[in-house]
Design a protein around this motif. Structure first.
Motif, PDB file in Angstrom:
ATOM      1  N   GLN A  36       0.846  -1.189   0.000  1.00 55.07           N
ATOM      2  CA  GLN A  36       0.000   0.000   0.000  1.00 55.07           C
ATOM      3  C   GLN A  36       0.886   1.246   0.000  1.00 55.07           C
ATOM      4  O   GLN A  36       1.805   1.340   0.816  1.00 55.07           O
ATOM      5  N   HIS A  37       0.589   2.174  -0.888  1.00 54.52           N
ATOM      6  CA  HIS A  37       1.439   3.350  -1.061  1.00 54.52           C
ATOM      7  C   HIS A  37       0.585   4.604  -1.228  1.00 54.52           C
ATOM      8  O   HIS A  37      -0.592   4.531  -1.600  1.00 54.52           O
ATOM      9  N   TYR A  38       1.227   5.758  -0.984  1.00 56.38           N
ATOM     10  CA  TYR A  38       0.499   7.026  -1.004  1.00 56.38           C
ATOM     11  C   TYR A  38       1.432   8.141  -1.457  1.00 56.38           C
ATOM     12  O   TYR A  38       2.605   8.192  -1.071  1.00 56.38           O
ATOM     13  N   TRP A  39       0.917   9.035  -2.301  1.00 57.61           N
ATOM     14  CA  TRP A  39       1.656  10.245  -2.683  1.00 57.61           C
ATOM     15  C   TRP A  39       0.650  11.357  -2.977  1.00 57.61           C
ATOM     16  O   TRP A  39      -0.558  11.107  -3.065  1.00 57.61           O
ATOM     17  N   GLU A  40       1.129  12.573  -3.097  1.00 62.49           N
ATOM     18  CA  GLU A  40       0.245  13.729  -3.271  1.00 62.49           C
ATOM     19  C   GLU A  40       0.700  14.606  -4.430  1.00 62.49           C
ATOM     20  O   GLU A  40       1.894  14.620  -4.784  1.00 62.49           O
ATOM     21  N   GLY A  69      -4.504  13.471  -3.002  1.00 53.90           N
ATOM     22  CA  GLY A  69      -3.763  12.330  -2.486  1.00 53.90           C
ATOM     23  C   GLY A  69      -4.108  11.079  -3.274  1.00 53.90           C
ATOM     24  O   GLY A  69      -5.276  10.835  -3.581  1.00 53.90           O
ATOM     25  N   TYR A  84      -3.854   6.957  -3.312  1.00 51.63           N
ATOM     26  CA  TYR A  84      -3.635   5.758  -2.504  1.00 51.63           C
ATOM     27  C   TYR A  84      -3.735   4.543  -3.408  1.00 51.63           C
ATOM     28  O   TYR A  84      -4.740   4.360  -4.106  1.00 51.63           O
ATOM     29  N   TYR A 111      -7.997  11.137  -2.983  1.00 53.61           N
ATOM     30  CA  TYR A 111      -8.518  11.848  -1.820  1.00 53.61           C
ATOM     31  C   TYR A 111      -8.237  13.336  -1.921  1.00 53.61           C
ATOM     32  O   TYR A 111      -7.280  13.762  -2.585  1.00 53.61           O
ATOM     33  N   LYS A 137      -8.902  14.740   3.594  1.00 52.89           N
ATOM     34  CA  LYS A 137      -8.899  13.268   3.462  1.00 52.89           C
ATOM     35  C   LYS A 137     -10.265  12.732   3.041  1.00 52.89           C
ATOM     36  O   LYS A 137     -10.573  11.559   3.264  1.00 52.89           O
ATOM     37  N   VAL A 190       0.925   6.230   4.301  1.00 58.20           N
ATOM     38  CA  VAL A 190      -0.525   6.242   4.133  1.00 58.20           C
ATOM     39  C   VAL A 190      -1.119   6.891   5.387  1.00 58.20           C
ATOM     40  O   VAL A 190      -0.915   6.409   6.498  1.00 58.20           O
ATOM     41  N   VAL A 213      -6.886   7.960   6.013  1.00 62.37           N
ATOM     42  CA  VAL A 213      -7.132   7.170   4.806  1.00 62.37           C
ATOM     43  C   VAL A 213      -7.296   5.695   5.173  1.00 62.37           C
ATOM     44  O   VAL A 213      -8.168   5.003   4.640  1.00 62.37           O
TER      45      VAL A 213
END
Length: 371
Positions: free
Chosen positions: A227-231, A295, A297, A308, A313, A346, A350
């Protein structure tokens, strides 16, 4: 204990009648010295690793004193990033960052960018006279997804600088006009703009850039599991942009969301604002305000890609798919610029939304199966 000038003034010499000897009265100085209280050096604190927390790109550090000491005035926390597990090393380490005047035995380092694998931390106790030894350093893991914009994959009309990409209408025109013998002599030479020392990008360095109206740049690191997240933040005057993911090696003229191997959300501010989710050349209008920060995800194993509002969020849209190949972050832009933020965990909010959304999806699936 005292400065020389004050010491001379405080002396009270006395001489005998016959001038045979001279005496100096140190009684006042003796009483002053006896009244002085010397503080002992504080012992080194002990960091409670079990109570330390790494979440939301913040690190909360907790420690305790080996024995009660009411004379402690404050603590000093030092930290530094590292890619090495275990004890700090002397070579190849970054310098220590310092947080002073901490009154409690716990402190939270906010808003960190986790662009290394670990963080070294140590604490020092201080009283009003002296600082003690540092605690034994601890190493905490700082997991996050880190990538860069791969300039070797970008359209010639995109200007890529670090984590910023900007549309440039004049890009590439100079190279296209080179003809004749000069062009033939250079035909076998590697383009300096396409050269790269990055091992992650070398496998794709020979691929043609995007062309036509596919104003695209990709990330240089693929999502293959987890699981990964960036903006992403767009400039206010940006006319059109897309944010999403794609399988490796999309076509030269492919646009995000217009193939069955890419997923994105698209914002068009030309004439009037439209906000939509796109996949396989199908668009779904999103009747919600466009946030200034988005965001992304990606749950590769769970087959989920969600977008997001990075500030609140709030969920914007979710794609569900069984990903069969590694995914690369993708960005399309026309008339404007995008800033990408990586090294982010993350967010807890979220994760909470994902649990509730997945629970709702499971219930829906059960109802559908019953029907």
């Amino acid at each position: 204990v005292t400065v020389a000038s004050a010491f001379r003034i405080s002396l009270k010499p006395k001489v005998s009648d016959s001038m045979a000897h001279m005496m100096v009265d140190f009684a006042l100085e003796k009483r002053m010295l006896q009244a002085v209280k010397f503080l002992p050096v504080p012992k080194a604190p002990e960091i409670d690793v079990a109570a330390c927390l790494v979440a939301d790109n913040c690190i909360t550090v907790s420690w305790r004193m080996p024995e009660e000491d009411s004379r402690i005035d404050h603590f000093v926390l030092e930290y530094r990033k590292t890619n090495f597990d275990g004890l700090p090393r002397l070579k190849g380490e970054q310098h220590w960052e310092r947080i002073d005047s901490i009154k409690a035995t716990q402190y939270t380092l906010p808003g960190l960018k986790f662009d290394t694998k670990y963080m070294n931390l140590r604490v020092q106790a201080c009283n009003r006279a002296v600082a003690g030894e540092y605690s034994d350093p601890v190493t905490l893991e700082t997991k996050a997804f880190v990538f860069s914009l791969d300039s070797t994959s970008s359209h010639l009309n995109l200007k890529v600088e670090d984590m910023y990409v900007e549309w440039d209408p004049t890009g590439g025109k100079g190279q296209e006009k080179i003809k004749g013998k000069e062009n033939k002599n250079r035909s076998n030479a590697a383009s300096p703009k396409r050269a790269t020392n990055s091992p992650r990008a070398s496998a794709r360095a020979s691929r043609d850039r995007f062309a036509g109206e596919s104003y695209t740049v990709l990330g240089d690191t693929a999502v293959e599991s987890g699981q990964h997240y960036w903006e992403v933040r767009a400039q206010k005057d940006c006319k059109s942009y897309s944010v999403g993911v794609t399988y490796r090696n999309p076509g030269k003229f492919d646009q995000l969301g217009k193939t069955n191997s890419s997923w994105c959300i698209h914002i068009n501010n030309w004439l009037q604002t439209t906000f939509s989710a796109k996949h396989n050349n199908k668009a779904k209008t999103l009747d919600i305000p466009v946030p200034d920060r988005i965001g992304v995800y990606c749950d590769f194993d769970g087959g989920q890609l969600s977008f997001y509002n990075a500030n609140s969020k709030a969920l914007l849209h979710t794609f569900r798919a069984k990903f069969t190949q590694p995914l690369l972050p993708g960005f399309m832009i026309w008339c404007g610029g995008l800033t990408v933020s990586t090294g982010l965990q993350v967010p807890s909010a979220v994760k909470t939304l994902q649990k509730s959304e997945n629970g709702l999806s499971d219930s829906t699936s059960s109802l559908n199966n019953v029907a």
